[in-house]
Motif scaffolding. Structure first.
Motif, PDB file in Angstrom:
ATOM      1  N   ILE A 186      -1.711  -3.478   2.434  1.00  0.00           N
ATOM      2  CA  ILE A 186      -2.763  -2.913   1.378  1.00  0.00           C
ATOM      3  C   ILE A 186      -4.070  -2.681   2.152  1.00  0.00           C
ATOM      4  CG2 ILE A 186      -4.064  -2.834  -0.490  1.00  0.00           C
ATOM      5  CD1 ILE A 186      -2.077  -4.877  -1.770  1.00  0.00           C
ATOM      6  N   LEU A 187      -4.594  -1.329   2.077  1.00  0.00           N
ATOM      7  CA  LEU A 187      -5.910  -1.079   2.818  1.00  0.00           C
ATOM      8  C   LEU A 187      -6.942  -0.570   1.587  1.00  0.00           C
ATOM      9  CD1 LEU A 187      -3.770  -0.679   5.110  1.00  0.00           C
ATOM     10  CD2 LEU A 187      -5.926   0.422   6.144  1.00  0.00           C
ATOM     11  N   ASP A 188      -7.865  -1.295   1.345  1.00  0.00           N
ATOM     12  CA  ASP A 188      -8.807  -0.900   0.342  1.00  0.00           C
ATOM     13  C   ASP A 188     -10.318  -1.507   0.387  1.00  0.00           C
ATOM     14  OD1 ASP A 188     -10.301   0.000  -2.210  1.00  0.00           O
ATOM     15  OD2 ASP A 188      -8.375   0.672  -2.544  1.00  0.00           O
ATOM     16  N   ARG A 194      -7.935  -3.701  -4.605  1.00  0.00           N
ATOM     17  CA  ARG A 194      -6.837  -4.458  -3.735  1.00  0.00           C
ATOM     18  C   ARG A 194      -6.316  -5.271  -4.601  1.00  0.00           C
ATOM     19  NH1 ARG A 194     -10.857  -5.399   0.275  1.00  0.00           N
ATOM     20  NH2 ARG A 194     -10.865  -7.673  -0.225  1.00  0.00           N
ATOM     21  N   LYS A 195      -6.731  -6.036  -5.450  1.00  0.00           N
ATOM     22  CA  LYS A 195      -6.262  -6.973  -6.432  1.00  0.00           C
ATOM     23  C   LYS A 195      -5.175  -6.246  -7.205  1.00  0.00           C
ATOM     24  CE  LYS A 195      -6.997 -10.658  -9.680  1.00  0.00           C
ATOM     25  NZ  LYS A 195      -5.931 -10.425 -10.323  1.00  0.00           N
ATOM     26  N   SER A 198      -2.428  -5.332  -5.106  1.00  0.00           N
ATOM     27  CA  SER A 198      -1.601  -6.446  -4.729  1.00  0.00           C
ATOM     28  C   SER A 198      -0.788  -7.140  -6.044  1.00  0.00           C
ATOM     29  CB  SER A 198      -2.554  -7.506  -4.303  1.00  0.00           C
ATOM     30  OG  SER A 198      -2.014  -8.532  -3.733  1.00  0.00           O
ATOM     31  N   VAL A 208       2.172  -9.741   0.295  1.00  0.00           N
ATOM     32  CA  VAL A 208       1.329  -8.559   0.684  1.00  0.00           C
ATOM     33  C   VAL A 208       0.360  -9.251   1.793  1.00  0.00           C
ATOM     34  CG1 VAL A 208      -0.957  -7.827  -0.549  1.00  0.00           C
ATOM     35  CG2 VAL A 208       1.230  -8.011  -1.724  1.00  0.00           C
ATOM     36  N   GLU A 210      -3.495  -7.852   3.334  1.00  0.00           N
ATOM     37  CA  GLU A 210      -4.663  -7.117   3.028  1.00  0.00           C
ATOM     38  C   GLU A 210      -5.549  -6.755   4.038  1.00  0.00           C
ATOM     39  OE1 GLU A 210      -6.836  -8.509  -0.550  1.00  0.00           O
ATOM     40  OE2 GLU A 210      -5.038  -9.012  -1.653  1.00  0.00           O
ATOM     41  N   LYS A 212      -9.474  -4.598   4.688  1.00  0.00           N
ATOM     42  CA  LYS A 212     -10.694  -3.941   3.748  1.00  0.00           C
ATOM     43  C   LYS A 212     -10.901  -2.310   4.538  1.00  0.00           C
ATOM     44  CE  LYS A 212     -14.428  -6.151   6.323  1.00  0.00           C
ATOM     45  NZ  LYS A 212     -13.900  -6.735   7.265  1.00  0.00           N
ATOM     46  N   ARG A 220      -4.175  -5.911  11.386  1.00  0.00           N
ATOM     47  CA  ARG A 220      -3.172  -6.549  10.563  1.00  0.00           C
ATOM     48  C   ARG A 220      -1.868  -6.093  11.139  1.00  0.00           C
ATOM     49  NH1 ARG A 220      -6.774  -9.226  10.112  1.00  0.00           N
ATOM     50  NH2 ARG A 220      -8.010  -9.597   8.006  1.00  0.00           N
ATOM     51  N   SER A 241      -2.612   2.831   1.274  1.00  0.00           N
ATOM     52  CA  SER A 241      -3.854   2.837   1.769  1.00  0.00           C
ATOM     53  C   SER A 241      -5.016   3.805   0.844  1.00  0.00           C
ATOM     54  CB  SER A 241      -3.970   3.592   3.197  1.00  0.00           C
ATOM     55  OG  SER A 241      -5.229   3.858   3.566  1.00  0.00           O
TER      56      SER A 241
END
Length: 316
Positions: A186-188, A194-195, A198, A208, A210, A212, A220, A241
């Motif tokens: 996850i990209l945010d 993100r939560k 996720s 998951v 993560e 940023k 990652r 994303s």
């Protein structure tokens, strides 16, 4: 010049509407410099006749009809607790924005110009101190412009959520959620977003990882490749994303992923509040399998399951 010829996919650039909010202070008037992504701006107009609404916060100026659509109007100066000059010097405009499929108008004191800025020149709000009446949750990023002045990119979605106009739909019965084994990246830049994503993926049974922003997302992926090597695409089933992120945006990140033979077969789904058609096209050009413009858990689960299944079949 057409938008398509200005912003190329993978260019890591954005266009901002530069607008100003003036603050009355004891020793004069302070000019605050702000920006909003052009992709979220429908048009800029003079202030029309507004219908006031009873029982709403004072920063809600009212509503008006724009070609058959009722638009609520927020006074940004009041929302930011800024005392406006009363000398008649300002020439207010309304910036009509569209995000998460919602239209809302924001009163600003002056709409200055459009700026093209590289995401790598935009820092997260956490890097900046002393933003006066704003807290960091109301800023998505900051960048320096001419004369070493600072432009703040406002998180206008924050206003919309605080008004209760838009709330993410997160309730889906557990027996309606298809379980999928595997890892998701996850990209945010928003911890809240993100939560949200996720939690949804974990309900599907996924692990998951993560990041940023796009730069951290590539880091990652490289870390995961060191762990899994050629098995990476069997383990990492999907990348979710955001589009607007400091340092490296989602489109530039996706272009990098699709150019790397180690990562190119991992499907990407964009999850962004930007709901203009051009951004959806850019998302596909960057290699995205789907483009979601607001968080609706039912749609999210359906799209993610569909994209992962399609890739599993292709790989077999």
């Amino acid at each position: 010049m057409a938008k398509e010829s200005i912003l190329k996919v993978g260019s890591n650039e954005m266009e901002l509407v530069d607008f100003r909010i003036f603050k009355k202070e004891e020793n004069g008037v302070y000019e605050g410099i702000y920006g909003v992504n052009v992709a979220k701006v429908r048009e800029i107009i003079k202030i029309p006749n507004l219908t006031e609404l009873p029982g709403v916060p004072d920063y809600i100026e009212g509503i008006f009809d724009l070609r058959g659509i009722v638009i609520p109007v927020v006074n940004l100066a009041k929302w930011m607790n800024i005392k406006e000059p009363d000398d008649g010097s300002i020439k207010p405009r309304i910036i009509i924005t569209e995000f998460s499929d919602i239209l809302i108008g924001f009163v600003v004191h002056e709409a200055k110009r459009i700026r093209r800025i590289s995401w790598k020149d935009i820092e997260p709000a956490s890097f900046v101190a002393g933003m006066g009446s704003l807290d960091k949750s109301q800023i998505t990023g900051v960048t320096r412009i001419e004369n070493d002045e600072v432009l703040l990119i406002l998180d206008l979605e924050n206003v919309v959520q605080s008004l209760g106009i838009y709330q993410p739909k997160i309730d889906v019965a557990d027996d309606q959620i298809q379980k999928i084994d595997g890892t998701a990246l996850i990209l945010d830049d928003s911890m809240t977003a993100r939560k949200l994503v996720s939690d949804a993926l974990r309900k599907m049974g996924m692990r998951v990882v993560e990041a940023k922003d796009g730069m951290e997302g590539l880091e990652r992926l490289n870390e995961l490749y060191k762990t899994y090597s050629d098995r990476l695409t069997d383990v990492v089933k999907i990348i979710i994303s955001d589009v607007e992120m400091p340092q490296m945006d989602g489109f530039h990140f996706a272009a990098n992923v699709k150019e790397d033979p180690r990562f190119k077969n991992i499907p990407i789904v964009f999850n962004s509040s930007i709901s203009d058609h051009f951004s959806e096209i850019r998302g596909k050009e960057a290699g995205g399998e789907a483009y979601l413009t607001k968080f609706d858990a039912g749609i999210f689960y359906t799209e993610v399951s569909k994209v992962i299944k399609a890739h599993v079949k292709t790989a077999q």
